[in-house]
Design an enzyme around this catalytic site. Sequence first.
Site, PDB file in Angstrom:
ATOM      1  N   HIS A   1      -4.835  13.023   2.140  1.00 43.58           N
ATOM      2  CA  HIS A   1      -4.439  12.893   0.731  1.00 43.58           C
ATOM      3  C   HIS A   1      -5.125  13.963  -0.123  1.00 43.58           C
ATOM      4  CE1 HIS A   1      -3.135   8.818   1.943  1.00 43.58           C
ATOM      5  NE2 HIS A   1      -2.299   8.924   0.924  1.00 43.58           N
ATOM      6  N   HIS A   2      -4.626  14.089  -1.338  1.00 44.15           N
ATOM      7  CA  HIS A   2      -5.159  15.003  -2.351  1.00 44.15           C
ATOM      8  C   HIS A   2      -6.650  14.745  -2.648  1.00 44.15           C
ATOM      9  CE1 HIS A   2      -4.807  11.650  -5.278  1.00 44.15           C
ATOM     10  NE2 HIS A   2      -3.785  11.311  -4.498  1.00 44.15           N
TER      11      HIS A   2
ATOM     12  N   LYS B   1      -8.077  11.450  -4.645  1.00 43.09           N
ATOM     13  CA  LYS B   1      -7.965  10.059  -4.183  1.00 43.09           C
ATOM     14  C   LYS B   1      -9.348   9.425  -4.048  1.00 43.09           C
ATOM     15  CE  LYS B   1      -5.624   7.011  -0.937  1.00 43.09           C
ATOM     16  NZ  LYS B   1      -5.195   6.103  -2.019  1.00 43.09           N
TER      17      LYS B   1
ATOM     18  N   GLY C   1       0.823  -1.212   0.000  1.00 38.45           N
ATOM     19  CA  GLY C   1       0.000   0.000   0.000  1.00 38.45           C
ATOM     20  C   GLY C   1       0.851   1.253   0.000  1.00 38.45           C
TER      21      GLY C   1
HETATM   22  N1  LIG Z   1       1.582   1.835  -3.130  1.00 43.93           N
HETATM   23  C1  LIG Z   1       2.043   3.089  -3.251  1.00 43.93           C
HETATM   24  O1  LIG Z   1       3.172   3.414  -2.846  1.00 43.93           O
HETATM   25  C2  LIG Z   1       1.169   4.101  -3.893  1.00 43.93           C
HETATM   26  C3  LIG Z   1      -0.051   3.726  -4.368  1.00 43.93           C
HETATM   27  N2  LIG Z   1      -0.826   4.607  -5.051  1.00 43.93           N
HETATM   28  C4  LIG Z   1      -2.048   4.048  -5.619  1.00 43.93           C
HETATM   29  O2  LIG Z   1      -1.878   3.951  -7.030  1.00 43.93           O
HETATM   30  C5  LIG Z   1      -3.155   4.052  -7.674  1.00 43.93           C
HETATM   31  C6  LIG Z   1      -3.100   5.122  -8.760  1.00 43.93           C
HETATM   32  O3  LIG Z   1      -2.907   6.382  -8.171  1.00 43.93           O
HETATM   33  P1  LIG Z   1      -2.767   7.697  -9.069  1.00 43.93           P
HETATM   34  O4  LIG Z   1      -1.633   7.542 -10.019  1.00 43.93           O
HETATM   35  O5  LIG Z   1      -2.777   8.826  -8.121  1.00 43.93           O
HETATM   36  O6  LIG Z   1      -4.166   7.648  -9.859  1.00 43.93           O
HETATM   37  P2  LIG Z   1      -4.537   8.276 -11.288  1.00 43.93           P
HETATM   38  O7  LIG Z   1      -6.009   8.294 -11.334  1.00 43.93           O
HETATM   39  O8  LIG Z   1      -3.768   9.523 -11.519  1.00 43.93           O
HETATM   40  O9  LIG Z   1      -3.981   7.184 -12.312  1.00 43.93           O
HETATM   41  C7  LIG Z   1      -4.568   5.920 -12.492  1.00 43.93           C
HETATM   42  C8  LIG Z   1      -4.257   5.443 -13.906  1.00 43.93           C
HETATM   43  O10 LIG Z   1      -4.756   4.115 -14.065  1.00 43.93           O
HETATM   44  C9  LIG Z   1      -5.559   4.069 -15.239  1.00 43.93           C
HETATM   45  N3  LIG Z   1      -6.644   3.091 -15.115  1.00 43.93           N
HETATM   46  C10 LIG Z   1      -7.638   3.084 -14.201  1.00 43.93           C
HETATM   47  N4  LIG Z   1      -8.472   2.061 -14.437  1.00 43.93           N
HETATM   48  C11 LIG Z   1      -8.005   1.436 -15.534  1.00 43.93           C
HETATM   49  C12 LIG Z   1      -8.430   0.313 -16.287  1.00 43.93           C
HETATM   50  N5  LIG Z   1      -9.531  -0.391 -15.918  1.00 43.93           N
HETATM   51  N6  LIG Z   1      -7.679  -0.077 -17.345  1.00 43.93           N
HETATM   52  C13 LIG Z   1      -6.571   0.604 -17.694  1.00 43.93           C
HETATM   53  N7  LIG Z   1      -6.124   1.695 -17.033  1.00 43.93           N
HETATM   54  C14 LIG Z   1      -6.840   2.090 -15.965  1.00 43.93           C
HETATM   55  C15 LIG Z   1      -6.138   5.470 -15.343  1.00 43.93           C
HETATM   56  O11 LIG Z   1      -6.604   5.699 -16.647  1.00 43.93           O
HETATM   57  P3  LIG Z   1      -7.918   6.628 -16.860  1.00 43.93           P
HETATM   58  O12 LIG Z   1      -7.444   8.022 -16.538  1.00 43.93           O
HETATM   59  O13 LIG Z   1      -8.257   6.411 -18.272  1.00 43.93           O
HETATM   60  O14 LIG Z   1      -8.951   6.133 -15.883  1.00 43.93           O
HETATM   61  C16 LIG Z   1      -4.918   6.310 -14.977  1.00 43.93           C
HETATM   62  O15 LIG Z   1      -4.036   6.455 -16.058  1.00 43.93           O
HETATM   63  C17 LIG Z   1      -4.168   4.334  -6.549  1.00 43.93           C
HETATM   64  O16 LIG Z   1      -4.748   3.107  -6.154  1.00 43.93           O
HETATM   65  C18 LIG Z   1      -3.292   4.877  -5.424  1.00 43.93           C
HETATM   66  O17 LIG Z   1      -3.834   4.712  -4.161  1.00 43.93           O
HETATM   67  C19 LIG Z   1      -0.440   5.882  -5.291  1.00 43.93           C
HETATM   68  C20 LIG Z   1       0.761   6.320  -4.810  1.00 43.93           C
HETATM   69  C21 LIG Z   1       1.656   5.476  -4.064  1.00 43.93           C
HETATM   70  O1  LIG Z   2      -3.494   7.722  -3.788  1.00 40.58           O
HETATM   71  C1  LIG Z   2      -2.414   8.210  -3.406  1.00 40.58           C
HETATM   72  O2  LIG Z   2      -1.990   9.300  -3.799  1.00 40.58           O
HETATM   73  C2  LIG Z   2      -1.593   7.417  -2.471  1.00 40.58           C
HETATM   74  N1  LIG Z   2      -1.986   6.207  -2.221  1.00 40.58           N
HETATM   75  C3  LIG Z   2      -1.337   5.261  -1.385  1.00 40.58           C
HETATM   76  C4  LIG Z   2      -2.258   4.914  -0.233  1.00 40.58           C
HETATM   77  O3  LIG Z   2      -3.448   4.649  -0.476  1.00 40.58           O
HETATM   78  O4  LIG Z   2      -1.798   4.867   0.904  1.00 40.58           O
HETATM   79  C5  LIG Z   2       0.050   5.675  -0.983  1.00 40.58           C
HETATM   80  C6  LIG Z   2       0.270   7.147  -0.809  1.00 40.58           C
HETATM   81  O5  LIG Z   2      -0.182   7.526   0.451  1.00 40.58           O
HETATM   82  C7  LIG Z   2      -0.349   7.979  -1.920  1.00 40.58           C
END
Ligand SMILES: NC(=O)C1=CN([C@@H]2O[C@H](COP(=O)(O)OP(=O)(O)OC[C@H]3O[C@@H](n4cnc5c(N)ncnc54)[C@H](OP(=O)(O)O)[C@@H]3O)[C@@H](O)[C@H]2O)C=CC1
Ligand SMILES: O=C(O)C1=N[C@H](C(=O)O)C[C@H](O)C1
Length: 269
Positions: free
Chosen positions: A158-159, A162, A126
Site C-alpha cells: 500500500h501507499h 497507510k 476490509g
Molecule cells: N474497505 C475498503 O474497501 C477500503 C478501506 N479503506 C480504509 O478507509 C480508511 C480511510 O482511508 P483513506 O481515505 O486512505 O484515509 P485518509 O487519511 O485519507 O482519510 C481519513 C479521513 O477520516 C477523517 N478522520 C479520521 N479520524 C477522524 C475522527 N476521529 N473524526 C472525524 N474524522 C476523522 C480524516 O480527517 P483528518 O484528516 O482531519 O484526520 C480524513 O478526512 C482507512 O482505514 C483505510 O484502510 C481505504 C480504501 C478502501
Molecule cells: O488504506 C488503504 O488505502 C486501503 N485499505 C484497505 C485495506 O486495509 O485493505 C483496502 C485497500 O487495500 C486500500
Amino acid sequence: MDDLPGIVVTGVSGRMGQMLAREVTASGKARLVGALERPGHDWVGRDLGACMGGAALGVTVEDDPLPAFARARAVIDFTAPAATVAFAGLAAQARAVHVIGTTGLAPADLEALEAASHHAAIIRAGNMSLGVNLLAGLVRKVAAALDADWDIEVVEAHHRMKVDAPSGTALMLGEAAAEGRGIALADNMESGRHGLTGARAPGAIGFSAIRGGDIVGEHDVIFAGAGERLVLRHVATDRAIFARGALRAALWGMDQKPGQYDMVDVLGL
Ligand SMILES: NC(=O)C1=CN([C@@H]2O[C@H](COP(=O)(O)OP(=O)(O)OC[C@H]3O[C@@H](n4cnc5c(N)ncnc54)[C@H](OP(=O)(O)O)[C@@H]3O)[C@@H](O)[C@H]2O)C=CC1
Ligand SMILES: O=C(O)C1=N[C@H](C(=O)O)C[C@H](O)C1
C-alpha cells in the site's frame, strides 16, 4: 432528483472521502445530503465542490454528525477506528444504514459495532471491491483443497500514508484461508518476522506488508508447496472500485433489517 435516497459521507476530505463524494454525486442513484469533517477542519462551512477544487456542489461541509445522519438513509464511512465507533452509535440513533470501510478496528471496536447493529444495518468489509471479494472465495476453496504442507503467506502493498498493518484486505484473505483449512486465524497468524525467528511454524498463515509511494492496494496469497507454488493476486489501480462497492452496499442496505452484513451479502457471492 429529490426523491433519490440521501447519503452522508464522513471524513470527506480524505482519499476515500473525496472519491465517495464524487461517486455518490455522479451515480444518479443517490443524493449527497451531507459531507462531514472534524470540528476545526478548514473545509467546515465551505462548499464541498469548491473544497475539492471543482464546481460548487451545493453541499456545505459540516462537523456535527447527528443532524446530518438524521436526514440520510445511509452513511458511508471510511475514516479511523475511533471515529467509526462514534459514528456507529449515531447512525444507529438516526436509524441510518452504516457502510464501514475503515480498517484497523480492534476487538472492542467490533463489540461496539455489534451493539449498534441491533438498531440499524451495518455493512462492513476490509475491501469493498468485487475483485477482492471474489478472490476471498477462491482462496477459501484453494485452502480447502490443499493440505497443511502447503504454506500460506499473504503479502500486501500500500501507499506510504497507510496507518494500519496487515491491511483489512490481507486479514480478510487470511480469514478465508483459515476457514478453508478449518483452523482459527488468531491461533495461526505469523507476522512481522525479524531477526532469528526460527523456522516457520507448521500450518502458520504468514503476513508481510510493504508501504511505499502511491500504491493503491495489492494483495498476493501464496500457497507454497514442495516443488511448486500457487499465487492468487489482486491489484487495485483505482480507488473508485472501493467507492463503487460502498455505494452499492449503501443502496442494498436500505432494504435490510438491522444487523451486520458484509460484501458477500451485498454482492450475493
Ligand atoms: N474497505 C475498503 O474497501 C477500503 C478501506 N479503506 C480504509 O478507509 C480508511 C480511510 O482511508 P483513506 O481515505 O486512505 O484515509 P485518509 O487519511 O485519507 O482519510 C481519513 C479521513 O477520516 C477523517 N478522520 C479520521 N479520524 C477522524 C475522527 N476521529 N473524526 C472525524 N474524522 C476523522 C480524516 O480527517 P483528518 O484528516 O482531519 O484526520 C480524513 O478526512 C482507512 O482505514 C483505510 O484502510 C481505504 C480504501 C478502501
Ligand atoms: O488504506 C488503504 O488505502 C486501503 N485499505 C484497505 C485495506 O486495509 O485493505 C483496502 C485497500 O487495500 C486500500
